[in-house]
Scaffold this motif. Structure first.
Motif, mmCIF file in Angstrom:
data_model
loop_
_atom_site.group_PDB
_atom_site.id
_atom_site.type_symbol
_atom_site.label_atom_id
_atom_site.label_comp_id
_atom_site.label_asym_id
_atom_site.label_seq_id
_atom_site.Cartn_x
_atom_site.Cartn_y
_atom_site.Cartn_z
ATOM 1 N N MET A 176 0.849 -1.200 0.000
ATOM 2 C CA MET A 176 0.000 0.000 0.000
ATOM 3 C C MET A 176 0.887 1.254 0.000
ATOM 4 S SD MET A 176 -3.102 0.927 2.619
ATOM 5 C CE MET A 176 -4.055 -0.549 2.453
ATOM 6 N N LYS A 177 0.531 2.190 -0.861
ATOM 7 C CA LYS A 177 1.337 3.412 -0.937
ATOM 8 C C LYS A 177 1.151 4.254 0.324
ATOM 9 C CE LYS A 177 1.202 3.999 -5.949
ATOM 10 N NZ LYS A 177 0.588 4.765 -7.039
ATOM 11 N N THR A 178 2.157 5.088 0.580
ATOM 12 C CA THR A 178 2.097 5.927 1.782
ATOM 13 C C THR A 178 0.876 6.842 1.757
ATOM 14 O OG1 THR A 178 4.488 5.975 1.581
ATOM 15 C CG2 THR A 178 3.520 7.425 3.250
ATOM 16 N N ARG A 179 0.577 7.382 0.543
ATOM 17 C CA ARG A 179 -0.535 8.323 0.435
ATOM 18 C C ARG A 179 -1.866 7.605 0.723
ATOM 19 N NH1 ARG A 179 -0.727 11.641 -5.002
ATOM 20 N NH2 ARG A 179 1.288 12.350 -4.260
ATOM 21 N N THR A 180 -1.985 6.373 0.219
ATOM 22 C CA THR A 180 -3.213 5.600 0.453
ATOM 23 C C THR A 180 -3.357 5.287 1.935
ATOM 24 O OG1 THR A 180 -2.690 4.565 -1.648
ATOM 25 C CG2 THR A 180 -4.531 3.629 -0.423
ATOM 26 N N LYS A 181 -2.207 4.904 2.551
ATOM 27 C CA LYS A 181 -2.231 4.604 3.995
ATOM 28 C C LYS A 181 -2.710 5.821 4.777
ATOM 29 C CE LYS A 181 1.427 1.131 4.418
ATOM 30 N NZ LYS A 181 2.850 0.956 4.751
ATOM 31 N N THR A 182 -2.161 6.965 4.433
ATOM 32 C CA THR A 182 -2.534 8.202 5.136
ATOM 33 C C THR A 182 -4.038 8.465 4.968
ATOM 34 O OG1 THR A 182 -0.380 9.027 4.501
ATOM 35 C CG2 THR A 182 -1.902 10.641 5.429
ATOM 36 N N THR A 183 -4.520 8.274 3.732
ATOM 37 C CA THR A 183 -5.946 8.525 3.464
ATOM 38 C C THR A 183 -6.817 7.600 4.309
ATOM 39 O OG1 THR A 183 -5.304 9.023 1.192
ATOM 40 C CG2 THR A 183 -7.663 8.749 1.615
ATOM 41 N N VAL A 184 -6.433 6.303 4.337
ATOM 42 C CA VAL A 184 -7.212 5.325 5.110
ATOM 43 C C VAL A 184 -7.197 5.694 6.591
ATOM 44 C CG1 VAL A 184 -7.304 2.903 5.866
ATOM 45 C CG2 VAL A 184 -6.914 3.446 3.462
ATOM 46 N N PHE A 185 -5.993 6.062 7.083
ATOM 47 C CA PHE A 185 -5.859 6.445 8.486
ATOM 48 C C PHE A 185 -6.752 7.653 8.810
ATOM 49 C CE2 PHE A 185 -3.776 9.230 11.621
ATOM 50 C CZ PHE A 185 -3.846 8.408 12.730
ATOM 51 N N LEU A 186 -6.705 8.644 7.930
ATOM 52 C CA LEU A 186 -7.499 9.859 8.159
ATOM 53 C C LEU A 186 -8.997 9.546 8.158
ATOM 54 C CD1 LEU A 186 -5.562 12.449 5.965
ATOM 55 C CD2 LEU A 186 -5.713 12.431 8.451
ATOM 56 N N LEU A 187 -9.433 8.702 7.220
ATOM 57 C CA LEU A 187 -10.858 8.366 7.137
ATOM 58 C C LEU A 187 -11.313 7.564 8.351
ATOM 59 C CD1 LEU A 187 -11.275 7.549 3.334
ATOM 60 C CD2 LEU A 187 -12.145 9.534 4.564
ATOM 61 N N LEU A 188 -10.480 6.628 8.787
ATOM 62 C CA LEU A 188 -10.824 5.836 9.972
ATOM 63 C C LEU A 188 -10.928 6.722 11.206
ATOM 64 C CD1 LEU A 188 -8.711 2.572 9.543
ATOM 65 C CD2 LEU A 188 -11.205 2.766 9.599
ATOM 66 N N THR A 189 -9.929 7.625 11.350
ATOM 67 C CA THR A 189 -9.960 8.561 12.487
ATOM 68 C C THR A 189 -11.230 9.403 12.438
ATOM 69 O OG1 THR A 189 -7.586 8.680 12.205
ATOM 70 C CG2 THR A 189 -8.551 10.238 13.764
ATOM 71 N N ALA A 190 -11.550 9.897 11.227
ATOM 72 C CA ALA A 190 -12.764 10.724 11.071
ATOM 73 C C ALA A 190 -14.001 9.923 11.451
ATOM 74 C CB ALA A 190 -12.875 11.213 9.632
ATOM 75 N N GLY A 191 -14.039 8.639 11.049
ATOM 76 C CA GLY A 191 -15.180 7.777 11.372
ATOM 77 C C GLY A 191 -15.336 7.588 12.867
ATOM 78 N N LEU A 192 -14.203 7.349 13.555
ATOM 79 C CA LEU A 192 -14.243 7.155 15.014
ATOM 80 C C LEU A 192 -14.737 8.415 15.717
ATOM 81 C CD1 LEU A 192 -10.977 5.129 15.661
ATOM 82 C CD2 LEU A 192 -13.323 4.401 16.150
ATOM 83 N N ILE A 193 -14.192 9.546 15.300
ATOM 84 C CA ILE A 193 -14.604 10.814 15.926
ATOM 85 C C ILE A 193 -16.083 11.073 15.655
ATOM 86 C CG2 ILE A 193 -14.231 13.320 15.955
ATOM 87 C CD1 ILE A 193 -11.256 12.701 15.334
ATOM 88 N N ALA A 194 -16.549 10.712 14.438
ATOM 89 C CA ALA A 194 -17.962 10.917 14.097
ATOM 90 C C ALA A 194 -18.866 10.094 15.017
ATOM 91 C CB ALA A 194 -18.207 10.530 12.641
ATOM 92 N N VAL A 195 -18.439 8.862 15.323
ATOM 93 C CA VAL A 195 -19.212 8.010 16.246
ATOM 94 C C VAL A 195 -19.309 8.687 17.619
ATOM 95 C CG1 VAL A 195 -19.222 5.805 17.488
ATOM 96 C CG2 VAL A 195 -18.727 5.847 15.048
ATOM 97 N N GLY A 196 -18.164 9.209 18.087
ATOM 98 C CA GLY A 196 -18.138 9.922 19.374
ATOM 99 C C GLY A 196 -19.046 11.131 19.344
#
Lengths: 257, 306
Positions: B1-21
């Protein structure tokens, strides 16, 4: 005339490239669509809500676009120093002002027509058919275009001698005062002495947007008088020309060195 | 997985978790607000001030205020509220902003007129409000009908009701029923048949489901009152024959005035009180009834139409 049209065409091309413009149109269309839902939580006024909300959105978003693009038209050219290139060509300053004005007005007309198509689609969805009172809605949209015509001229005038921030404040204030024009006339009629003369002068100087607002009237299917259409057209046209001539006069005398 | 894709996935997951909160905290806020004592507030009570602030877009603002009035009425109606303090100001602002908003006059007057919890219990304001509508729509017979309706049903002023129906009957293309109603008011005052005619017309002329439901409840109440009146008549006859108030239903049945213990529309036995009154065991199940209520509630009810 060809020089004015060339400036107008370039202004139009520049305006339609602006993404903010599309965002505003999409937002306005969303509001028109949401009017269908809004009508359902009310009682017996679905159609009235759609017409009021649709036409108000077209009007407000058009006014906002006319102010925020209008105030930057001249200023941007000065700031980017592209004005010198334009004026180096055989284009007179007043032609530049009129061209800019027509370009923005063309953009606003196209936007309003796009929003109107969305609005009529929503109306058709709600009513399943068009009826005679729907023709009056076209008159209301025409009056909204006349408002844009006047408001763009106001914004252009301010932009010829003031910064964008001040121009936007002045233009918005003029719009607000213009919506109170009938109250100003009433106040002038009720006053006496010098106040009466001052208030009468103010009432005639500020643009009269009250008479151009027939949204409520057409929402109830009430026809608009042909004489009012004619008089409003003459008024909006002459008022805009006067402001544009003033803007051209100010611009002619500005020192860009 | 490319670094940029990893960053995107990480950012989206973080956003999802915060949205749940964020959503869970919003749910908590909603629960807290439900228990708080939020009061109804009208921030700008002046209709003229609201009109000035509308910048000419009065039509849309009137629609918003009308919707607010409908929602206010609906939310109070659901909880069987006894007070509708903001209803009249909301309606006033609505028609000041758009005097041609006809549904506001028709429905607003009904909301104002009916007794709590069905409405605000202000027939005086309702009459003023309909008269305001009549000034805007002098050729709309429906508004005269509403005026007569309120005068008759809520105020029991038969002369005023007759006058309202007569005014409406003079309007071109008016419903011929208005003449009948006017004549009935003049002749018989308020009989139950006239009330039935009025509610039947409300039911037939209003496509709105809530209004129709309300009219059906009133029609049912009239029917129940009529049935109960017959039973009361039998009890009175039994009392006259026995020389004393019957102690229970068996005594009335034994005297031959009833074939069985009478039951209410829900199948529950009616109560025969020691003083001879006939009463529903659960009167709240039958809205708008005027007979068969407990003694303490009869004081609030105006004399039933005879």
């Amino acid at each position: 005339m060809s020089r004015i049209l060339a400036v107008a065409f370039n202004t139009y091309r520049e305006a339609v490239r602006d993404r903010v413009l599309y965002n505003l149109i999409v937002f306005a269309l969303l509001i028109v669509g949401s009017a269908l839902l809004f009508g359902q939580i009310s009682l017996e006024i679905e159609r009235i809500v759609l017409i009021n909300m649709g036409l108000t959105s077209i009007s407000i978003f058009g006014i906002v676009i006319s102010i925020f693009i209008g105030i930057g038209l001249v200023w941007k050219e000065i700031e980017r120093r592209t004005l010198y290139t334009v004026l180096a060509h055989p284009v007179r300053r007043w032609e530049f002002i009129f061209g800019k004005y027509l370009g923005l007005l063309g953009t606003l007309t196209l936007n309003a027509l796009l929003m109107a198509v969305g609005f009529f689609a929503a109306l058709l969805y709600l009513s399943h058919t068009f009826s005679r009172p729907d023709l009056y809605i076209l008159v209301a949209i025409y009056f909204i275009l006349l408002q844009f015509m006047m408001m763009t001229a106001v914004a252009m005038l301010y932009s010829t001698y003031s910064s964008p921030l001040l121009s936007s404040i002045f233009a918005f204030s003029t719009f607000v005062i213009g919506t109170f024009s009938e109250d100003l006339h009433n106040f002038a009629a009720a006053s006496q002495g010098a106040t009466k003369w001052i208030m009468t002068a103010v009432a005639y100087i500020v643009p009269n947007f009250s008479s151009l607002n027939v949204v409520s009237q057409v929402a109830h299917g009430t026809p608009v008088l042909g004489a009012l259409v004619l008089q409003n057209t003459v008024y909006a046209f002459t008022y805009s020309v006067v402001l544009l001539l003033c803007a051209a006069a100010v611009f002619e005398n500005r020192n860009f060195k | 997985m490319k670094t940029r894709t990893k960053t995107t996935v990480f950012l989206l997951l973080t956003a999802g978790l915060i949205a749940v909160g964020s959503i869970s905290s919003l749910l908590r806020v909603t629960q807290l607000r439900a228990h708080s004592t939020l009061t109804d507030v009208l921030f700008i009570p002046s209709a003229k001030a609201v009109k000035r602030m509308s910048l000419g877009y009065t039509g849309l603002l009137a629609d918003i205020y009308w919707t607010r009035a409908v929602q206010y009425f609906g939310s109070h109606h659901v909880v069987q509220a006894q007070e509708y303090d903001l209803l009249s100001p909301l309606l006033d602002i609505t028609v000041t902003l758009d005097p041609k908003l006809e549904p506001a006059y028709k429905f607003g007057a009904i909301f104002l007129a009916q007794k709590p919890p069905a409405g605000a219990g202000r027939p005086d304001l309702a009459v003023e409000f309909v008269e305001r509508g009549i000034r805007e729509f002098p050729y709309d017979w429906h508004l005269y009908f509403h005026l007569g309706f309120i005068e008759y049903i809520e105020r029991h002023d038969y002369i005023a009701a007759a006058k309202a129906f007569e005014r409406g009957a003079r309007v071109p293309k008016a419903n011929p029923l208005l003449k009948v109603l006017a004549a009935n008011m003049r002749q018989h005052g308020g009989d139950r048949q006239t009330a039935r005619l009025l509610w039947q017309n409300v039911y037939e002329s209003n496509p709105n489901k809530d209004i129709q439901e309300n009219a059906l409840e009133h029609l049912a109440a009239l029917r129940y009152d009529e049935q109960l009146e017959r039973i009361i008549g039998r009890v009175e006859a039994a009392t006259a024959k026995l020389g004393h108030t019957p102690s229970d239903w068996q005594e009335v049945v034994a005297a031959g005035f009833l074939r069985a213990i009478p039951i209410d529309p829900k199948g529950r036995p009616l109560l025969l009180m020691p003083d001879g009154r006939v009463q529903y065991s659960r009167p709240d199940d039958f809205p708008f009834i005027q007979l068969g209520l407990p003694k303490n509630r009869q004081l609030d009810i105006a004399a039933p139409p005879q």
